[in-house]
Design an enzyme around this catalytic site. Structure first.
Site, PDB file in Angstrom:
ATOM      1  CG  HIS A   1      29.571  73.233 -43.336  1.00 35.60           C
ATOM      2  ND1 HIS A   1      29.597  72.940 -41.983  1.00 35.60           N
ATOM      3  CD2 HIS A   1      28.758  74.312 -43.448  1.00 35.60           C
ATOM      4  CE1 HIS A   1      28.841  73.793 -41.332  1.00 35.60           C
ATOM      5  NE2 HIS A   1      28.321  74.643 -42.186  1.00 35.60           N
TER       6      HIS A   1
ATOM      7  CG  ASP B   1      31.782  70.883 -40.548  1.00 37.77           C
ATOM      8  OD1 ASP B   1      32.414  71.485 -41.444  1.00 37.77           O
ATOM      9  OD2 ASP B   1      30.565  71.011 -40.377  1.00 37.77           O
TER      10      ASP B   1
ATOM     11  N   GLY C   1      24.325  80.597 -41.099  1.00 39.01           N
ATOM     12  CA  GLY C   1      25.225  81.748 -41.026  1.00 39.01           C
ATOM     13  C   GLY C   1      26.023  81.754 -39.739  1.00 39.01           C
ATOM     14  CG  ASN C   2      24.638  81.628 -35.597  1.00 41.63           C
ATOM     15  OD1 ASN C   2      23.433  81.788 -35.686  1.00 41.63           O
ATOM     16  ND2 ASN C   2      25.411  82.439 -34.897  1.00 41.63           N
ATOM     17  CB  SER C   3      28.091  77.209 -40.014  1.00 42.29           C
ATOM     18  OG  SER C   3      26.864  76.522 -40.008  1.00 42.29           O
TER      19      SER C   3
ATOM     20  CG  LEU D   1      46.612  53.569 -31.785  1.00 46.41           C
ATOM     21  CD1 LEU D   1      46.769  53.157 -30.331  1.00 46.41           C
ATOM     22  CD2 LEU D   1      47.478  52.688 -32.682  1.00 46.41           C
ATOM     23  N   GLY D   2      42.447  54.153 -34.166  1.00 53.41           N
ATOM     24  CA  GLY D   2      41.135  53.659 -34.568  1.00 53.41           C
ATOM     25  C   GLY D   2      40.305  53.097 -33.428  1.00 53.41           C
TER      26      GLY D   2
END
Length: 388
Positions: A130, A160, A232-234, A293-294
């Protein structure tokens, strides 16, 4: 008689002096006769500083050692943490003008900010998806305040996680290593490093508060931490006391949606899951991809009777993604997988890791305990949805 007159004279002088002193003292708040007799000057504020601290280092040996170690760890990690600055160009709104027809407004440049960690000597950087989603430009600022352009090599929207590459011929960037996040323990000390609110090189300390036990080969678990994490840490690293990345900071909990600051609950993508995404991205440059494989599995292993002639450890299928390769092959919730390609595994997490390492389109077999019997289910490995 002379003695009496002298006494009266001295008393009069004393009374006069006292009256004069009292009148003068009214203009010197806090100054009294005792201050005068001690030789203190009017207006002088008494201040006596202590000569030594309350404790010396011999009294707090453990705290002193921790203080030094925390500083040493921060100094080792900070050079590998970067600021990720982005610019997104948004087209201006189009409006109808009676004389000129359709008129486009001026484009708008939207800045963005996040954190990242250098993970290779060549300048590969891990951050959150993101942070770089739909951006027009990415710039990296290293801890020594040097700026570099960067390009996006790949990303996983679902998890993410994104991989960037600094455009530079340098091959000596200071890089961090991944820890084994499967070994992460609740209560262990961790440090979040990043650029909250644009304040570069910020280090905060806390513990791992909890671990998410949800297991799926199409989703991530998360580590919960009380380390201070703010906007901002992301994308910045969550490191252990060895300076290894045990997670990638991804989000903060907002009990009140109007409060954007830290509220004591932060989330980080476990290092093993983040590394799996990075490996999948890099493998695409080599013509590879990541298997899928889900399956969704229980976090606890299932004990299998050794007399059945298979592994004594099984993974219980709790659910399957709709139209996934596993569902197409006939796997159902309630099946207990005991082996992949006739090879046992130590726990459900290891089974998911082995599935991810298989190439899409390849064939495999799952040994499954179902309705009291062992069956072999052939499967065709699919490609992870987020990598398509």
């Amino acid at each position: 008689m002379d003695t009496f007159r002298r006494l009266i004279f001295a008393l009069a002088i004393f009374v006069f002096a006292s009256a004069a002193f009292t009148l003068w003292r009214g203009q010197q708040p806090g100054y009294g006769l005792l201050n005068f007799l001690r030789g203190e000057k009017p207006g002088q504020e008494p201040f006596s500083a202590p000569e030594a601290p309350k404790l010396n280092l011999e009294d707090v040996k453990i705290l002193s050692a921790m203080n030094d170690e925390f500083s040493k760890l921060s100094a080792a990690v900070l050079p590998s943490v970067v600021s990720v600055t982005t610019r997104t160009l948004r087209r201006g709104q189009t409006a109808w003008h009676p004389f000129f027809g359709l008129v486009a407004g001026r484009p708008q440049v939207v800045p963005g900010l996040g954190s990242g960690a250098i993970i290779s000597k060549e300048g590969h950087i891990i951050t959150n998806y993101h942070v770089i989603a739909d951006v027009s430009e990415v710039m990296i600022t290293t801890n020594d305040n040097k700026k570099f352009p960067a390009r996006i090599l790949g990303a996983s929207r679902e998890r993410d996680i994104a991989l960037l590459k600094i455009d530079s011929p340098k091959t000596d960037f200071p890089a961090l290593t991944f820890a084994n996040s499967d070994a992460a323990k609740v209560g262990q000390i961790v440090f979040a490093v990043g650029n909250p609110f644009g304040l570069s090189g910020t280090v905060t300390q806390g513990i791992i508060s909890a671990r998410d036990r949800h297991l799926s080969d199409s989703q991530f678990d998360y580590l919960q931490t009380d380390t201070v994490i703010n906007p901002g840490n992301s994308g910045g690293p969550l490191v252990n006391i060895r300076g290894e990345m045990i997670g990638i900071n991804v989000a903060i909990y907002r009990g009140d949606e109007n409060v954007r600051a830290w509220q004591g609950v932060g989330l980080a993508v476990p290092a093993n899951d983040a590394k799996a995404v990075i490996d999948a991205i890099l493998s695409e440059f080599k013509g590879g991809s990541s298997g899928y494989l889900g399956l969704e599995l229980s976090s606890e292993s299932v004990a299998i009777d050794a007399s059945l002639g298979t592994s004594t450890t099984g993974a219980y299928i709790t659910d399957l993604d709709a139209n996934s390769p596993g569902a197409t092959a006939g796997l159902v919730p309630g099946d207990v997988v005991t082996a992949l390609n006739e090879k046992p595994f130590r726990n459900p997490r290891e089974l998911l890791s082995q599935i991810r390492q298989l190439a899409p389109g390849s064939k495999a077999t799952l040994t499954v305990f179902r309705n009291g019997q062992l069956v072999v289910v052939p499967v065709v490995i699919g490609q992870r949805p987020d990598m398509q």
